[in-house]
Design a protein around this motif. Structure first.
Motif, PDB file in Angstrom:
ATOM      1  N   ILE A  76      12.893  -3.530  -5.454  1.00 40.74           N
ATOM      2  CA  ILE A  76      11.770  -2.760  -5.997  1.00 40.74           C
ATOM      3  C   ILE A  76      11.356  -1.670  -5.015  1.00 40.74           C
ATOM      4  CG2 ILE A  76       9.323  -2.890  -6.605  1.00 40.74           C
ATOM      5  CD1 ILE A  76       9.887  -5.668  -7.794  1.00 40.74           C
ATOM      6  N   GLY A  77      11.244  -2.058  -3.733  1.00 35.39           N
ATOM      7  CA  GLY A  77      10.854  -1.087  -2.719  1.00 35.39           C
ATOM      8  C   GLY A  77      11.860   0.037  -2.580  1.00 35.39           C
ATOM      9  N   ALA A  78      13.140  -0.296  -2.619  1.00 35.81           N
ATOM     10  CA  ALA A  78      14.189   0.723  -2.485  1.00 35.81           C
ATOM     11  C   ALA A  78      14.153   1.693  -3.665  1.00 35.81           C
ATOM     12  CB  ALA A  78      15.560   0.059  -2.385  1.00 35.81           C
ATOM     13  N   HIS A  79      13.926   1.160  -4.852  1.00 37.21           N
ATOM     14  CA  HIS A  79      13.877   2.030  -6.034  1.00 37.21           C
ATOM     15  C   HIS A  79      12.677   2.966  -5.982  1.00 37.21           C
ATOM     16  CE1 HIS A  79      12.727   3.012 -10.231  1.00 37.21           C
ATOM     17  NE2 HIS A  79      14.012   3.262 -10.324  1.00 37.21           N
ATOM     18  N   ILE A  80      11.516   2.438  -5.588  1.00 37.45           N
ATOM     19  CA  ILE A  80      10.317   3.278  -5.512  1.00 37.45           C
ATOM     20  C   ILE A  80      10.472   4.314  -4.407  1.00 37.45           C
ATOM     21  CG2 ILE A  80       7.836   3.273  -5.052  1.00 37.45           C
ATOM     22  CD1 ILE A  80       7.698   0.520  -6.368  1.00 37.45           C
ATOM     23  N   ASN A  81      11.041   3.910  -3.280  1.00 38.43           N
ATOM     24  CA  ASN A  81      11.237   4.853  -2.170  1.00 38.43           C
ATOM     25  C   ASN A  81      12.224   5.955  -2.520  1.00 38.43           C
ATOM     26  OD1 ASN A  81       9.778   4.365   0.437  1.00 38.43           O
ATOM     27  ND2 ASN A  81      10.439   2.280   0.018  1.00 38.43           N
TER      28      ASN A  81
ATOM     29  N   TYR B 124       0.836  -1.204   0.000  1.00 38.45           N
ATOM     30  CA  TYR B 124       0.000   0.000   0.000  1.00 38.45           C
ATOM     31  C   TYR B 124       0.869   1.252   0.000  1.00 38.45           C
ATOM     32  CZ  TYR B 124      -3.170   3.645   1.604  1.00 38.45           C
ATOM     33  OH  TYR B 124      -3.875   4.811   1.707  1.00 38.45           O
ATOM     34  N   GLU B 125       1.890   1.272   0.859  1.00 35.74           N
ATOM     35  CA  GLU B 125       2.771   2.432   0.929  1.00 35.74           C
ATOM     36  C   GLU B 125       3.484   2.674  -0.400  1.00 35.74           C
ATOM     37  OE1 GLU B 125       5.204   1.570   4.449  1.00 35.74           O
ATOM     38  OE2 GLU B 125       4.346   3.382   5.325  1.00 35.74           O
ATOM     39  N   LEU B 126       3.951   1.589  -1.011  1.00 35.47           N
ATOM     40  CA  LEU B 126       4.644   1.734  -2.289  1.00 35.47           C
ATOM     41  C   LEU B 126       3.687   2.226  -3.372  1.00 35.47           C
ATOM     42  CD1 LEU B 126       6.957  -1.424  -2.420  1.00 35.47           C
ATOM     43  CD2 LEU B 126       7.605   0.937  -1.964  1.00 35.47           C
ATOM     44  N   SER B 127       2.443   1.743  -3.334  1.00 34.65           N
ATOM     45  CA  SER B 127       1.476   2.145  -4.361  1.00 34.65           C
ATOM     46  C   SER B 127       1.204   3.640  -4.301  1.00 34.65           C
ATOM     47  CB  SER B 127       0.171   1.366  -4.197  1.00 34.65           C
ATOM     48  OG  SER B 127      -0.519   1.755  -3.014  1.00 34.65           O
ATOM     49  N   LYS B 128       1.320   4.242  -3.109  1.00 35.36           N
ATOM     50  CA  LYS B 128       1.110   5.688  -2.984  1.00 35.36           C
ATOM     51  C   LYS B 128       2.245   6.474  -3.630  1.00 35.36           C
ATOM     52  CE  LYS B 128      -2.194   4.851  -2.181  1.00 35.36           C
ATOM     53  NZ  LYS B 128      -3.501   5.249  -2.703  1.00 35.36           N
ATOM     54  N   LEU B 129       3.385   5.823  -3.819  1.00 32.89           N
ATOM     55  CA  LEU B 129       4.530   6.488  -4.449  1.00 32.89           C
ATOM     56  C   LEU B 129       4.556   6.291  -5.960  1.00 32.89           C
ATOM     57  CD1 LEU B 129       7.321   5.570  -1.859  1.00 32.89           C
ATOM     58  CD2 LEU B 129       6.093   7.736  -2.067  1.00 32.89           C
ATOM     59  N   LEU B 130       3.672   5.464  -6.471  1.00 35.62           N
ATOM     60  CA  LEU B 130       3.628   5.220  -7.912  1.00 35.62           C
ATOM     61  C   LEU B 130       2.774   6.305  -8.565  1.00 35.62           C
ATOM     62  CD1 LEU B 130       3.185   1.339  -8.041  1.00 35.62           C
ATOM     63  CD2 LEU B 130       5.274   2.665  -8.319  1.00 35.62           C
ATOM     64  N   ARG B 131       3.360   7.485  -8.717  1.00 34.95           N
ATOM     65  CA  ARG B 131       2.634   8.627  -9.269  1.00 34.95           C
ATOM     66  C   ARG B 131       3.234   9.134 -10.576  1.00 34.95           C
ATOM     67  NH1 ARG B 131       1.658  12.267  -3.791  1.00 34.95           N
ATOM     68  NH2 ARG B 131       0.753  10.621  -2.509  1.00 34.95           N
ATOM     69  N   GLU B 132       4.271   8.489 -11.029  1.00 33.29           N
ATOM     70  CA  GLU B 132       4.862   8.883 -12.303  1.00 33.29           C
ATOM     71  C   GLU B 132       3.916   8.464 -13.441  1.00 33.29           C
ATOM     72  OE1 GLU B 132       7.865  10.420 -12.961  1.00 33.29           O
ATOM     73  OE2 GLU B 132       8.021  10.769 -10.816  1.00 33.29           O
ATOM     74  N   PRO B 133       3.959   9.161 -14.563  1.00 37.44           N
ATOM     75  CA  PRO B 133       3.153   8.737 -15.707  1.00 37.44           C
ATOM     76  C   PRO B 133       3.483   7.299 -16.090  1.00 37.44           C
ATOM     77  CG  PRO B 133       4.073  10.919 -16.085  1.00 37.44           C
ATOM     78  CD  PRO B 133       4.707  10.410 -14.833  1.00 37.44           C
ATOM     79  N   TYR B 134       2.470   6.536 -16.385  1.00 37.24           N
ATOM     80  CA  TYR B 134       2.578   5.148 -16.839  1.00 37.24           C
ATOM     81  C   TYR B 134       2.888   4.159 -15.718  1.00 37.24           C
ATOM     82  CZ  TYR B 134       3.654   8.321 -20.684  1.00 37.24           C
ATOM     83  OH  TYR B 134       3.661   9.393 -21.535  1.00 37.24           O
ATOM     84  N   ASP B 135       3.055   4.632 -14.471  1.00 36.75           N
ATOM     85  CA  ASP B 135       3.348   3.713 -13.369  1.00 36.75           C
ATOM     86  C   ASP B 135       2.245   2.683 -13.165  1.00 36.75           C
ATOM     87  OD1 ASP B 135       5.838   4.598 -12.723  1.00 36.75           O
ATOM     88  OD2 ASP B 135       5.262   5.689 -10.911  1.00 36.75           O
TER      89      ASP B 135
ATOM     90  N   SER C  31       0.129  -1.665 -12.435  1.00 35.18           N
ATOM     91  CA  SER C  31       1.311  -1.185 -11.699  1.00 35.18           C
ATOM     92  C   SER C  31       2.569  -1.994 -11.981  1.00 35.18           C
ATOM     93  CB  SER C  31       1.066  -1.170 -10.174  1.00 35.18           C
ATOM     94  OG  SER C  31      -0.054  -0.382  -9.858  1.00 35.18           O
ATOM     95  N   ALA C  32       2.513  -2.944 -12.888  1.00 32.87           N
ATOM     96  CA  ALA C  32       3.702  -3.748 -13.188  1.00 32.87           C
ATOM     97  C   ALA C  32       4.851  -2.855 -13.655  1.00 32.87           C
ATOM     98  CB  ALA C  32       3.383  -4.808 -14.242  1.00 32.87           C
ATOM     99  N   TYR C  33       4.556  -1.844 -14.485  1.00 32.48           N
ATOM    100  CA  TYR C  33       5.623  -0.960 -14.948  1.00 32.48           C
ATOM    101  C   TYR C  33       6.192  -0.138 -13.803  1.00 32.48           C
ATOM    102  CZ  TYR C  33       8.219   2.707 -17.285  1.00 32.48           C
ATOM    103  OH  TYR C  33       9.219   3.558 -17.658  1.00 32.48           O
ATOM    104  N   GLY C  34       5.309   0.374 -12.928  1.00 33.41           N
ATOM    105  CA  GLY C  34       5.784   1.154 -11.792  1.00 33.41           C
ATOM    106  C   GLY C  34       6.704   0.364 -10.886  1.00 33.41           C
ATOM    107  N   TYR C  35       6.406  -0.922 -10.720  1.00 37.09           N
ATOM    108  CA  TYR C  35       7.233  -1.768  -9.870  1.00 37.09           C
ATOM    109  C   TYR C  35       8.555  -2.133 -10.536  1.00 37.09           C
ATOM    110  CZ  TYR C  35       3.360  -2.441  -6.605  1.00 37.09           C
ATOM    111  OH  TYR C  35       2.373  -2.240  -5.680  1.00 37.09           O
ATOM    112  N   LEU C  36       8.544  -2.383 -11.826  1.00 37.87           N
ATOM    113  CA  LEU C  36       9.719  -2.954 -12.491  1.00 37.87           C
ATOM    114  C   LEU C  36      10.560  -1.951 -13.273  1.00 37.87           C
ATOM    115  CD1 LEU C  36       8.264  -6.335 -13.838  1.00 37.87           C
ATOM    116  CD2 LEU C  36       9.679  -5.964 -11.815  1.00 37.87           C
ATOM    117  N   SER C  37      10.160  -0.705 -13.316  1.00 35.95           N
ATOM    118  CA  SER C  37      10.919   0.261 -14.121  1.00 35.95           C
ATOM    119  C   SER C  37      12.361   0.406 -13.630  1.00 35.95           C
ATOM    120  CB  SER C  37      10.221   1.625 -14.121  1.00 35.95           C
ATOM    121  OG  SER C  37      10.082   2.110 -12.797  1.00 35.95           O
ATOM    122  N   GLY C  38      12.601   0.170 -12.350  1.00 37.27           N
ATOM    123  CA  GLY C  38      13.954   0.269 -11.811  1.00 37.27           C
ATOM    124  C   GLY C  38      14.859  -0.874 -12.192  1.00 37.27           C
ATOM    125  N   GLU C  39      14.312  -1.914 -12.836  1.00 35.60           N
ATOM    126  CA  GLU C  39      15.118  -3.065 -13.247  1.00 35.60           C
ATOM    127  C   GLU C  39      15.923  -2.794 -14.517  1.00 35.60           C
ATOM    128  OE1 GLU C  39      15.152  -6.298 -11.531  1.00 35.60           O
ATOM    129  OE2 GLU C  39      14.468  -4.773 -10.112  1.00 35.60           O
TER     130      GLU C  39
END
Length: 421
Positions: A409-414, A159-170, A233-241
């Motif tokens: 994933i969490g570290a990248h989103i944070n 839930y916390e990570l989902s609140k940080l997924l605010r970039e376009p296409y996340d 949200s798959a892109y928002g989670y994996l974009s840091g890969e």
């Protein structure tokens, strides 16, 4: 005597008769004392383990009690605001906007229900812990409470990570490509291992990942693979890969290196991972002049044998970006798929360069997935996974390759937190 020798009970009886009563009594006392010592020791460690488990549960419950009410208050306020917005205008005036608002309202209601469920589970775990306190050795109660707490906290993490997924296409799905490096068999096997890692990660999220394209190598590995993850949200989670994933190790590593010619040599392999949005409910909103596209069709041997549609490659001439599609059964479908991938890639480039139109894209500034090391995986002598972008290091290499990449994933989103107003 032979009969007694064949009968274990008779042997024990004879030994007892030949021993003095005092020696037998002393033996029994020592046996009792030793058994009592072992029981006390086991009880001590069990109580120590129970105490540690209770402390962990208390910490997890405390976090849930601190975060859940705040999150619930936020979601309920957001739902009320959305309801007010919907009441203020006629839904038929702008059908597209109305649909979007109704979807957001439904998502808020779903989030509220989930948070209420998490609050209930945390309260239940707290009650179980208190009941377990009545019996100092009650692992079953505590295991139940601990499992519930871990589940609650994992949900809160998401839930916390989902609140940080605010970039376009996340919030879109993801298209992940894995391309082996030029180290030959090592890179090809490594690329195959990474492909499995992302598939296992998706499965742990209770979603499915589809390999839509793959080019096998003679070594048993792969030269290229494309995975589509059709969930929100798959892109928002994996974009840091995105970037180079570097592997180093020797014959003791856990890769399937039975095909390696010289397994005693130091081995190293690289694979580049690229991630672009996979638009789930609409096509990418970008117009491209057909005159800027160069389309190439090349049938492969496998496609000729299976009578499937030939591979189709599209290059965007002004930027030099190139995409392909080989998984569809018609040329038109391959062209449409490749064009959508090209648009998605161009939208990300435009976002990175901060421009709003294709004409402003600087081809010289386009970064490739081969330009930056994303992660290092060391197999020997010490197992280590180091995320170069965030600095996170994990020693459980096997777990990471089994899809447990949530810490990265969490570290990248944070890391985006400071960028969010």
């Amino acid at each position: 005597m032979a009969k007694m020798g064949a009968d274990p009970f008779s042997v024990r009886a004879e030994a007892s008769c030949s021993s003095s009563p005092s020696r037998i009594f002393a033996f029994r006392i020592r046996a009792y004392t030793n058994n009592q010592h072992i029981d006390d020791k086991n009880r001590f460690y069990k109580e120590l383990g129970t105490f540690a488990l209770k402390r962990k549960i208390e910490d997890l419950v405390l976090r849930a009690e601190m975060l859940t009410p705040t999150a619930l208050e936020f979601e309920e306020a957001r739902r009320l605001k959305q309801e007010e917005v919907i009441r203020e205008y006629d839904l038929w005036d702008d059908v597209a906007k109305s649909d979007e608002d109704l979807v957001q309202l439904a998502e808020s209601a779903k989030a509220i229900d989930s948070l209420k469920d998490l609050r209930y589970k945390a309260e239940e775990a707290k009650l179980i812990t208190e009941l377990a306190g009545m019996d100092s050795i009650n692992y079953e109660f505590l295991k139940q409470a601990y499992t519930a707490c871990v589940s609650v906290n994992k949900s809160l993490d998401k839930y916390e990570l989902s609140k940080l997924l605010r970039e376009p296409y996340d919030m879109e799905g993801a298209c992940v490509t894995i391309e082996s490096g030029n180290e030959g068999i090592y890179s090809e096997i490594w690329a195959e291992q990474l492909t499995r890692m992302y598939i296992k990660w998706a499965e742990k999220q209770c979603h499915k990942a589809r390999i839509v394209e793959k080019q096998d190598s003679d070594s048993g590995g792969i030269k290229y693979a494309m995975i589509e993850l059709e969930f929100k949200s798959a892109y928002g989670y994996l974009s840091g890969e995105r970037g180079i994933h570097y592997m180093s190790g020797n014959s003791e590593n856990k890769l399937d290196l039975s095909k390696v010619i010289n397994p005693d040599e130091l081995k190293a392999g690289t694979a580049a991972v690229d991630v672009i949005p996979l638009f789930l409910e609409s096509s990418p909103d970008l117009s491209i002049d057909e005159r800027d596209l160069e389309i190439t069709i090349r049938p492969s041997y496998e496609e000729e044998q299976s009578n499937t549609s030939p591979s189709l490659t599209i290059q965007h001439i002004p930027t030099g970006l190139q995409v392909r599609s080989t998984g569809e059964r018609s040329r038109f479908a391959n062209k449409l798929k490749a064009l959508n991938r090209l648009k998605a890639k161009l939208l990300i480039v435009m976002r990175e360069q901060g421009v709003s139109d294709l004409a402003s894209v600087r081809s010289s500034a386009i970064s490739s997935s081969w330009n930056q090391v994303a992660r290092r995986y060391v197999f020997h002598p010490n197992k280590l996974v180091e995320d170069v972008k965030t600095g996170i290091q994990l020693s459980d290499l096997t777990a990471v390759l089994n899809g447990n990449i949530e810490p990265f994933i969490g570290a990248h989103i944070n890391s985006r937190r400071h960028e969010i107003p």
